[in-house]
Design a protein around this motif. Structure first.
Motif, PDB file in Angstrom:
ATOM      1  N   ASP A   1       0.702  -1.116   0.236  1.00 52.27           N
ATOM      2  CA  ASP A   1       0.116  -0.018   0.025  1.00 52.27           C
ATOM      3  C   ASP A   1       0.926   1.163   0.137  1.00 52.27           C
ATOM      4  N   ALA A   2       2.101   1.151   0.695  1.00 46.97           N
ATOM      5  CA  ALA A   2       2.783   2.389   0.695  1.00 46.97           C
ATOM      6  C   ALA A   2       3.795   2.628  -0.670  1.00 46.97           C
ATOM      7  N   LEU A   3       3.787   1.637  -1.462  1.00 46.77           N
ATOM      8  CA  LEU A   3       4.347   2.121  -2.546  1.00 46.77           C
ATOM      9  C   LEU A   3       4.062   3.203  -3.374  1.00 46.77           C
ATOM     10  N   THR A   4       4.940   4.005  -3.949  1.00 48.05           N
ATOM     11  CA  THR A   4       4.704   5.231  -4.557  1.00 48.05           C
ATOM     12  C   THR A   4       5.305   5.121  -6.145  1.00 48.05           C
ATOM     13  N   ALA A   5       4.826   6.147  -6.957  1.00 43.81           N
ATOM     14  CA  ALA A   5       5.046   6.117  -8.336  1.00 43.81           C
ATOM     15  C   ALA A   5       6.785   6.139  -8.498  1.00 43.81           C
ATOM     16  N   PRO A   6       7.344   7.111  -7.647  1.00 43.35           N
ATOM     17  CA  PRO A   6       8.815   7.189  -7.684  1.00 43.35           C
ATOM     18  C   PRO A   6       9.680   5.911  -7.677  1.00 43.35           C
ATOM     19  N   GLU A   7       9.054   5.098  -6.735  1.00 44.01           N
ATOM     20  CA  GLU A   7       9.616   3.768  -6.506  1.00 44.01           C
ATOM     21  C   GLU A   7       9.670   2.730  -7.609  1.00 44.01           C
ATOM     22  N   LEU A   8       8.246   2.958  -8.612  1.00 39.05           N
ATOM     23  CA  LEU A   8       7.718   1.817  -9.201  1.00 39.05           C
ATOM     24  C   LEU A   8       8.841   1.504 -10.306  1.00 39.05           C
TER      25      LEU A   8
ATOM     26  N   PHE B   1      12.325  11.350  -7.152  1.00 39.28           N
ATOM     27  CA  PHE B   1      11.432  11.736  -6.137  1.00 39.28           C
ATOM     28  C   PHE B   1      11.506  10.639  -4.596  1.00 39.28           C
ATOM     29  N   SER B   2      12.191   9.693  -4.855  1.00 37.95           N
ATOM     30  CA  SER B   2      12.095   8.604  -4.125  1.00 37.95           C
ATOM     31  C   SER B   2      12.865   9.117  -2.894  1.00 37.95           C
ATOM     32  N   LEU B   3      13.739   9.810  -3.276  1.00 38.68           N
ATOM     33  CA  LEU B   3      14.807  10.462  -2.156  1.00 38.68           C
ATOM     34  C   LEU B   3      15.918   9.438  -1.812  1.00 38.68           C
TER      35      LEU B   3
ATOM     36  N   ILE C   1      10.580   4.369   7.211  1.00 33.83           N
ATOM     37  CA  ILE C   1      10.175   5.507   6.807  1.00 33.83           C
ATOM     38  C   ILE C   1       9.951   5.765   5.477  1.00 33.83           C
ATOM     39  N   THR C   2       8.737   5.813   5.084  1.00 41.73           N
ATOM     40  CA  THR C   2       8.313   5.720   3.515  1.00 41.73           C
ATOM     41  C   THR C   2       8.381   6.923   2.758  1.00 41.73           C
ATOM     42  N   VAL C   3       8.370   6.924   1.605  1.00 37.59           N
ATOM     43  CA  VAL C   3       8.741   8.009   0.908  1.00 37.59           C
ATOM     44  C   VAL C   3       7.938   9.372   1.209  1.00 37.59           C
ATOM     45  N   ASP C   4       6.429   8.916   1.431  1.00 42.18           N
ATOM     46  CA  ASP C   4       5.504  10.340   1.557  1.00 42.18           C
ATOM     47  C   ASP C   4       5.860  10.789   2.871  1.00 42.18           C
TER      48      ASP C   4
ATOM     49  N   PRO D   1      -1.621   6.274  -9.023  1.00 42.25           N
ATOM     50  CA  PRO D   1      -1.706   4.910  -8.391  1.00 42.25           C
ATOM     51  C   PRO D   1      -0.422   4.125  -9.099  1.00 42.25           C
ATOM     52  N   CYS D   2       0.003   2.829  -8.344  1.00 41.07           N
ATOM     53  CA  CYS D   2       0.900   2.275  -8.927  1.00 41.07           C
ATOM     54  C   CYS D   2       0.430   1.047  -9.525  1.00 41.07           C
TER      55      CYS D   2
END
Length: 311
Positions: free
Chosen positions: A64-71, A143-145, A194-197, A228-229
């Motif tokens: 659920d915590a996956l973000t577009a920058p990590e995909l 943006f995944s930092l 600590i997630t990206v968001d 959404p990923c």
């Protein structure tokens, strides 16, 4: 399956060709003469090793915590892993041991099957996912930092998302210079919890504390993190909804089911924790909840009194 394979193989061989399913018999028919090795077992050992990075990637994509920058990075890591395994002809340590026990002709055939597996898997990934730099997800990776963010990264992301008319790029640069040190701090943070968001929330919170403007940067990051990923979360919500909107509860209205889903998805508290959370809330919500609870207890007491009195 590998641990149980000797027993499973013996069971189907005992059934014989007439009673064993043809597909299974085709793989165990010739294994009676394989004293030092098992061809079927070798294939399973290969799959156990090779499917590990694929399974890990699938689990990442379902988070659920996956973000577009990590995909994009997750998919690229999988592709590179499979390509490297194919280039090195790496099939796993136990698989290599089994191959060395096989006759040379048999080992060559099995090795070719393994290499074909890599070729088809890689071709499938490249056909279904765009790994080129033209993919907009590639521009969102910074943006995944995980690495230092530059202004060019911000500008390219704004261009890929067609936000040039919404964002003032000059002001974006000013905001970037104010946030640069904060972003570098988050890049240095390697805590997996600590997630990206949450990292971006920390950046914008600190910028607000310092009275720095971040309107354009906030707009850009909000857009990126809202992409959404996958549809895994949506499918999960549909499954939860079906479990609550059953035939025995077919008179529930949409608002009730929606409220139940929101509580189920967004809270990880048990009933007691939720009760104390509501009671501790200020003003009307706690008072209303307390009133309802008190009224329910009074009704229960009245019911018990009637039962005891025989009325």
């Amino acid at each position: 399956m590998l641990k149980c394979w000797p027993a499973v193989k013996a069971y189907f061989q005992k059934l014989g060709e007439d009673h064993c399913p043809p597909l299974i018999w085709r793989h165990i028919d010739n294994e009676a003469g394989e004293k030092d090795y098992s061809t079927s077992q070798t294939y399973m050992m290969f799959l156990q090793t090779t499917l590990t990075p694929i399974e890990e990637t699938v689990l990442i994509l379902e988070q659920d915590a996956l973000t577009a920058p990590e995909l994009f990075e997750a998919m690229l890591r999988l592709l590179n892993s499979l390509k490297q395994r194919k280039a090195d002809s790496f099939f796993g340590t136990e698989t290599d041991k089994a191959l060395r026990k096989m006759p040379p002709s048999k080992a060559r055939k099995v090795t070719q099957d393994f290499l074909k597996f890599f070729e088809k898997t890689i071709a499938y990934l490249e056909a279904k996912f765009d790994f080129s730099e033209k993919n907009h997800l590639c521009a969102l990776t910074p943006f995944s930092l995980k690495k230092s963010v530059t202004y060019d990264h911000l500008r390219c992301a704004a261009e890929q998302l067609k936000m040039e008319k919404i964002i003032n790029l000059d002001n974006l640069y000013s905001e970037y210079t104010d946030a640069k040190s904060l972003m570098d701090e988050q890049v240095a943070c390697v805590d997996p919890k600590i997630t990206v968001d949450k990292k971006w929330v920390a950046i914008f919170s600190e910028m607000g504390t310092r009275s720095h403007k971040c309107e354009n940067l906030l707009l850009l990051v909000s857009k990126i993190l809202s992409i959404p990923c996958s549809n895994a979360f949506v499918e999960r919500v549909f499954s939860l909804m079906s479990a609550r909107w059953t035939e025995t509860r077919n008179r529930c209205n949409v608002d009730l089911v929606k409220a139940e889903l929101q509580v189920k998805v967004n809270f990880d508290m048990d009933c007691e924790q939720f009760y104390h959370r509501i009671i501790g809330m200020p003003e009307s919500p706690a008072q209303s909840f307390g009133y309802v609870l008190e009224s329910s207890q009074q009704r229960c007491c009245c019911t018990e009194d009637k039962l005891h009195s025989g009325n």
